[in-house]
Scaffold this motif. Sequence first.
Motif, PDB file in Angstrom:
ATOM      1  N   ASP A  59     124.421 -10.754 117.698  1.00 59.43           N
ATOM      2  CA  ASP A  59     122.976 -10.604 117.517  1.00 59.43           C
ATOM      3  C   ASP A  59     122.482  -9.236 117.986  1.00 59.43           C
ATOM      4  OD1 ASP A  59     123.413 -11.014 120.175  1.00 59.43           O
ATOM      5  OD2 ASP A  59     121.779 -12.435 120.457  1.00 59.43           O
ATOM      6  N   ASP A  60     123.366  -8.250 117.993  1.00 58.43           N
ATOM      7  CA  ASP A  60     122.959  -6.884 118.305  1.00 58.43           C
ATOM      8  C   ASP A  60     123.437  -5.966 117.187  1.00 58.43           C
ATOM      9  OD1 ASP A  60     121.833  -7.037 121.113  1.00 58.43           O
ATOM     10  OD2 ASP A  60     123.780  -7.974 121.413  1.00 58.43           O
TER      11      ASP A  60
ATOM     12  N   ASP B 254     127.158  -6.373 124.276  1.00 56.44           N
ATOM     13  CA  ASP B 254     127.573  -5.862 122.970  1.00 56.44           C
ATOM     14  C   ASP B 254     126.965  -4.495 122.691  1.00 56.44           C
ATOM     15  OD1 ASP B 254     129.001  -8.107 122.708  1.00 56.44           O
ATOM     16  OD2 ASP B 254     127.690  -9.080 121.262  1.00 56.44           O
TER      17      ASP B 254
ATOM     18  N   LYS C  40     127.318 -18.762 119.460  1.00 56.12           N
ATOM     19  CA  LYS C  40     127.347 -17.388 118.978  1.00 56.12           C
ATOM     20  C   LYS C  40     128.547 -17.140 118.085  1.00 56.12           C
ATOM     21  CE  LYS C  40     124.380 -15.255 122.256  1.00 56.12           C
ATOM     22  NZ  LYS C  40     124.129 -14.098 123.064  1.00 56.12           N
TER      23      LYS C  40
HETATM   24 MG    MG Z   1     124.745  -9.884 122.461  1.00 58.63          MG
END
Ligand code: MG
Length: 364
Positions: free
Chosen positions: A15-16, A316, A360
């Motif tokens: 999610d980055d 991340d 995730k």
């Molecule tokens: Mg992350």
Amino acid sequence: MTKPVTILGIESSCDDTAAAVVRGNAHDARVVSNVVFGQTEAHAAFGGVVPEIAARAHAEKIDRAVEDALNQANITLDQIDAIAVTAGPGLVGGVLAGVMCAKGLSLAKGLPLIGVNHLAGHALTPQLTDQIEFPYLMLLVSGGHCQFLLVESHDTYTRLGGTIDDAPGEAFDKTARILGLPQPGGPAVETAALHGNERAFALPRPLLHRDDCNMSFSGLKTAVLRARDDIIAEHSGLPTGIRSDLCASFQAALRDVLIAKTRKAMVAARAKAPAITALAVAGGVAANGSIRTGLEALCAEIDTKFVAPPLSLCTDNAAMIAFVGLLKFEHGQVDDMSLSARPRWPLDQTSPTLLGSGKKGAKA
Ligand code: MG
Ligand code: AMP
């Protein structure tokens, strides 16, 4: 010493959305720029990362991340020697967005393309930040991963153990949700725990009796849920003070498991590679003060160097991907247009595949 090269890194496995420029050689590399666009708000209403939303957000932002990374480094693509991109493991839609972007740039500019394992990025970061020598033990504790890795070279890893269910960050996030605290749960639970008594609740510390380095955190989350229901039944609500006690007790249980298993992992690592130089941590959970202090104390006791990269390089990011790209480039390990996005890609190809998928993404 090898001549310095400039690598563009791209990361989009969870999610980055990230891009970075790293310059130097294996022994002396510098992060020239490091751009990360998080997606916390896009997923906030869903209590976890939604793969489709993540993939779309990556596709929308990735060009911008690359542009910003080049601008901040004050260079153009013409001054880049190679493009490194996370090719897995992770949420495949996101990984695909990064791989397609990297392939496009590589084709347009005739630049070498290098597929990087996201976990290698985390595992090799201590070399970028602290120049530690191989071999070392890495504890990766994040929202999607939890494993002990013996790192012997940039492409030699032995997985000594890891979670058999939830990742620690996932347990923090679920605990926060159960207790009505905001996401991401780690910082919220840690802050609440500061005011709590960690001995107030006796929560399980699974698999401690076993000699291996495997861990389990899903029972801990269920125990928190039960404790919460008992508190609500008794108090007709969740008083803040008791909630803090429960957060502190949860954090202590998770920390105790991590520390006890790190002790075992270090013994296992030394049995395979006696010259271990350090214990290094990576992943968002490594930001936790209580866990960090506990690991530091363990390292002091067993006379081992403790390395925790700065948080911006622990979570991340694309600088770690660019750095692995640099190492692979030095070794002539480049890919071609057949590079594919891999949802699963264990670093240690000999270790058994773990079943299950975290919030995730697939566990590697
Ligand atoms: Mg992350
Ligand atoms: P990452 O997966 O490496 O991007 O890190 C994100 C995960 O780290 C999330 O699950 C967070 O809840 C967790 N995290 C971040 N800060 C802390 C903290 N202070 N304590 C525990 N967990 C944390």
